[in-house]
Write a protein that holds these residues in place. Structure first.
Motif, PDB file in Angstrom:
ATOM      1  N   UNK A  19     -21.171  32.401  -5.459  1.00  0.00           N
ATOM      2  CA  UNK A  19     -21.646  33.255  -4.361  1.00  0.00           C
ATOM      3  C   UNK A  19     -21.655  34.745  -4.690  1.00  0.00           C
ATOM      4  N   UNK A  20     -20.672  35.244  -5.436  1.00  0.00           N
ATOM      5  CA  UNK A  20     -20.626  36.681  -5.725  1.00  0.00           C
ATOM      6  C   UNK A  20     -21.729  37.045  -6.728  1.00  0.00           C
ATOM      7  N   UNK A  21     -21.856  36.225  -7.775  1.00  0.00           N
ATOM      8  CA  UNK A  21     -22.897  36.487  -8.769  1.00  0.00           C
ATOM      9  C   UNK A  21     -24.278  36.394  -8.119  1.00  0.00           C
ATOM     10  N   UNK A  22     -24.449  35.472  -7.208  1.00  0.00           N
ATOM     11  CA  UNK A  22     -25.724  35.358  -6.478  1.00  0.00           C
ATOM     12  C   UNK A  22     -26.023  36.644  -5.705  1.00  0.00           C
ATOM     13  N   UNK A  23     -25.001  37.178  -5.039  1.00  0.00           N
ATOM     14  CA  UNK A  23     -25.182  38.409  -4.259  1.00  0.00           C
ATOM     15  C   UNK A  23     -25.523  39.590  -5.174  1.00  0.00           C
ATOM     16  N   UNK A  24     -24.831  39.663  -6.311  1.00  0.00           N
ATOM     17  CA  UNK A  24     -25.112  40.734  -7.279  1.00  0.00           C
ATOM     18  C   UNK A  24     -26.541  40.613  -7.809  1.00  0.00           C
ATOM     19  N   UNK A  25     -26.918  39.397  -8.128  1.00  0.00           N
ATOM     20  CA  UNK A  25     -28.264  39.125  -8.654  1.00  0.00           C
ATOM     21  C   UNK A  25     -29.329  39.512  -7.620  1.00  0.00           C
ATOM     22  N   UNK A  26     -29.130  39.066  -6.388  1.00  0.00           N
ATOM     23  CA  UNK A  26     -30.119  39.352  -5.335  1.00  0.00           C
ATOM     24  C   UNK A  26     -30.226  40.849  -5.079  1.00  0.00           C
ATOM     25  N   UNK A  27     -29.093  41.555  -5.118  1.00  0.00           N
ATOM     26  CA  UNK A  27     -29.125  42.990  -4.828  1.00  0.00           C
ATOM     27  C   UNK A  27     -29.806  43.753  -5.964  1.00  0.00           C
ATOM     28  N   UNK A  28     -29.438  43.461  -7.206  1.00  0.00           N
ATOM     29  CA  UNK A  28     -30.044  44.214  -8.309  1.00  0.00           C
ATOM     30  C   UNK A  28     -31.531  43.896  -8.458  1.00  0.00           C
ATOM     31  N   UNK A  29     -31.909  42.622  -8.357  1.00  0.00           N
ATOM     32  CA  UNK A  29     -33.341  42.303  -8.462  1.00  0.00           C
ATOM     33  C   UNK A  29     -34.086  42.873  -7.245  1.00  0.00           C
ATOM     34  N   UNK A  30     -33.436  42.950  -6.112  1.00  0.00           N
ATOM     35  CA  UNK A  30     -34.035  43.586  -4.925  1.00  0.00           C
ATOM     36  C   UNK A  30     -34.323  45.058  -5.168  1.00  0.00           C
ATOM     37  N   UNK A  31     -33.395  45.725  -5.840  1.00  0.00           N
ATOM     38  CA  UNK A  31     -33.576  47.145  -6.191  1.00  0.00           C
ATOM     39  C   UNK A  31     -34.731  47.283  -7.186  1.00  0.00           C
ATOM     40  N   UNK A  32     -34.764  46.418  -8.176  1.00  0.00           N
ATOM     41  CA  UNK A  32     -35.807  46.507  -9.207  1.00  0.00           C
ATOM     42  C   UNK A  32     -37.197  46.231  -8.635  1.00  0.00           C
ATOM     43  N   UNK A  33     -37.270  45.327  -7.683  1.00  0.00           N
ATOM     44  CA  UNK A  33     -38.562  44.917  -7.130  1.00  0.00           C
ATOM     45  C   UNK A  33     -38.956  45.727  -5.886  1.00  0.00           C
ATOM     46  N   UNK A  34     -38.143  46.729  -5.546  1.00  0.00           N
ATOM     47  CA  UNK A  34     -38.507  47.619  -4.442  1.00  0.00           C
ATOM     48  C   UNK A  34     -38.218  47.069  -3.054  1.00  0.00           C
ATOM     49  N   UNK A  35     -37.424  46.007  -2.967  1.00  0.00           N
ATOM     50  CA  UNK A  35     -37.080  45.454  -1.653  1.00  0.00           C
ATOM     51  C   UNK A  35     -35.858  46.131  -1.058  1.00  0.00           C
ATOM     52  N   UNK A  36     -35.042  46.737  -1.940  1.00  0.00           N
ATOM     53  CA  UNK A  36     -33.810  47.411  -1.518  1.00  0.00           C
ATOM     54  C   UNK A  36     -33.858  48.817  -2.093  1.00  0.00           C
ATOM     55  N   UNK A  37     -33.425  49.798  -1.318  1.00  0.00           N
ATOM     56  CA  UNK A  37     -33.481  51.180  -1.790  1.00  0.00           C
ATOM     57  C   UNK A  37     -32.584  51.366  -3.020  1.00  0.00           C
ATOM     58  N   UNK A  38     -33.129  52.020  -4.037  1.00  0.00           N
ATOM     59  CA  UNK A  38     -32.419  52.203  -5.305  1.00  0.00           C
ATOM     60  C   UNK A  38     -31.588  53.474  -5.279  1.00  0.00           C
ATOM     61  N   UNK A  39     -30.503  53.519  -6.050  1.00  0.00           N
ATOM     62  CA  UNK A  39     -29.808  54.785  -6.257  1.00  0.00           C
ATOM     63  C   UNK A  39     -30.775  55.785  -6.902  1.00  0.00           C
ATOM     64  N   UNK A  40     -30.542  57.044  -6.634  1.00  0.00           N
ATOM     65  CA  UNK A  40     -31.420  58.103  -7.141  1.00  0.00           C
ATOM     66  C   UNK A  40     -31.539  58.018  -8.670  1.00  0.00           C
ATOM     67  N   UNK A  41     -32.780  58.060  -9.172  1.00  0.00           N
ATOM     68  CA  UNK A  41     -33.013  58.111 -10.614  1.00  0.00           C
ATOM     69  C   UNK A  41     -33.081  56.758 -11.306  1.00  0.00           C
ATOM     70  N   UNK A  42     -32.908  55.673 -10.574  1.00  0.00           N
ATOM     71  CA  UNK A  42     -32.909  54.358 -11.230  1.00  0.00           C
ATOM     72  C   UNK A  42     -34.310  53.815 -11.481  1.00  0.00           C
TER      73      UNK A  42
END
Ligand SMILES: *Cc1c(COP(=O)(O)O)cnc(C)c1O
Length: 341
Positions: free
Chosen positions: A313-336
């Motif tokens: 479950x934790x790795x799934x959450x990490x995966x979903x959040x980072x791929x969400x950031x990369x794909x523009x579904x989740x706001x990225x930290x500045x400069x990423x």
């Protein structure tokens, strides 16, 4: 931009030639301007430093199409910085970091038709690399170098869903203490080939390398950093001077701390602790995280509670959040996110 006619969902991880690549030459103590070219052939002397003494390093990153239809790259400035460090350790002239990012932008833009569409699971893999290109026969650094970037579309890493993998503790070593484990040098991969072929023959997906000096501490695999999750939900990543500093791993740790409010520890990890972790994954650009279900250690098995069916479950959450950031579904930290177009 009309997309190339490619069956994006079924391309796998192989080389597919794209129209343009970037090339810059280093001669007489300076890098030239560099340019895009359609010529995919490298012509060098038979005595080139790269061919005789493996004077070469590389990088790997990806371009994605976001949910909003933009083409973006993920933290290319960190690849520029890491390649700078690799070059210095190999006595090569570093390629200027701002020009690196600019060259990545140019080559992705020129090959925009080959950046897979959003939702396909495929991405455009970007491979910057440099090598000693003039003749050296006595052992010394080359005088001339070439820096190149090519791109190739790659399919979804996990076709038909993510399945945890089984890995083994290797009897081979990856990187010596005070050696070159912390840089992305071709030589680290050349010497890992026998170990990975051996592991595959034995039915394992990857090798877990331990520190060669004591064989008590976890280092990494041939091409990915470890990430563990403790039973009380802390993210732990191994620290060692001979581990390649994965940009994915560093980004996941940031996400764990700042997006998910988790505790994160970057420290030495004893192999004897591994059996007590709840989840284990491998971090790298190619897959983001591959979950590990089982580690084989000379007749003994460590089976993680997350099992062999799905990510923990934790790795799934990490995966979903980072791929969400990369794909523009989740706001990225500045400069990423480097927006190309
Ligand atoms: C490239 C590489 C990684 C992964 O790094 P990323 O920046 O996350 O792609 C991990 N270990 C080794 C040995 C590598 O060469």
């Amino acid at each position: 931009m009309e997309k190339a006619r490619i069956d994006w969902e079924n391309i796998g991880f192989g080389y597919i030639k794209t129209p343009y690549r970037f090339v810059s030459d280093y001669k007489n103590g300076a890098w030239d301007e560099g340019k895009l070219t359609e010529d995919d052939k490298v012509v060098i002397t038979e005595c080139a430093g790269v061919l005789q003494y493996a004077q070469t390093c590389f990088e790997g990153l990806k371009a994605y199409t976001t949910q909003h239809g933009n083409i973006v790259c993920f933290r290319p400035d960190l690849n520029a910085e890491r390649m700078h460090d690799s070059a210095l350790r190999l006595e090569m002239p570093p390629f200027p970091q701002d020009k690196f990012v600019q060259a990545v932008r140019e080559v992705v833009k020129a090959n925009a038709a080959y950046v897979p569409p959003y939702g396909s699971g495929a991405t455009l893999y970007i491979r910057p690399y440099m090598f000693g290109s003039d003749a050296v026969i006595g052992v010394k650094p080359a005088n001339e170098y070439q820096f190149r970037i090519f791109t190739t579309p790659v399919g979804p890493y996990f076709k038909g869903g993510v399945k945890p993998i089984v890995i083994k503790v290797s009897d081979f070593d990856r990187a010596a203490p005070h050696g070159t484990g912390h840089i992305k040098a071709g030589l680290n991969y050349a010497m890992s080939l026998h170990a990975i072929v051996t592991a595959h023959k034995e039915g394992f997906a990857e090798n877990m390398y331990l520190d060669p000096a004591t064989r008590t501490k976890v280092e990494e695999t041939g091409g990915a950093n470890f990430l563990f999750v403790t039973k009380d939900g802390t993210v732990v990543t191994p620290k060692s001077d001979s581990i390649l500093p994965s940009i994915t791993r560093r980004s996941l740790c940031y996400v764990a701390e700042h997006y998910l409010g988790m505790k994160v520890e970057h420290r030495e990890v004893l192999f004897s602790e591994v059996k007590d972790f709840a989840e284990c994954g491998l971090c790298g650009t190619a897959a983001v995280i591959s979950p590990v279900g089982k580690i084989y250690d000379h007749g003994k098995e460590i089976c993680f509670p997350s099992g062999m069916e799905k990510m923990g479950p934790v790795i799934q959450k990490l995966y979903d959040t980072l791929t969400g950031i990369q794909m523009g579904r989740i706001e990225a930290p500045k400069g990423w996110i480097e927006v190309i177009e």
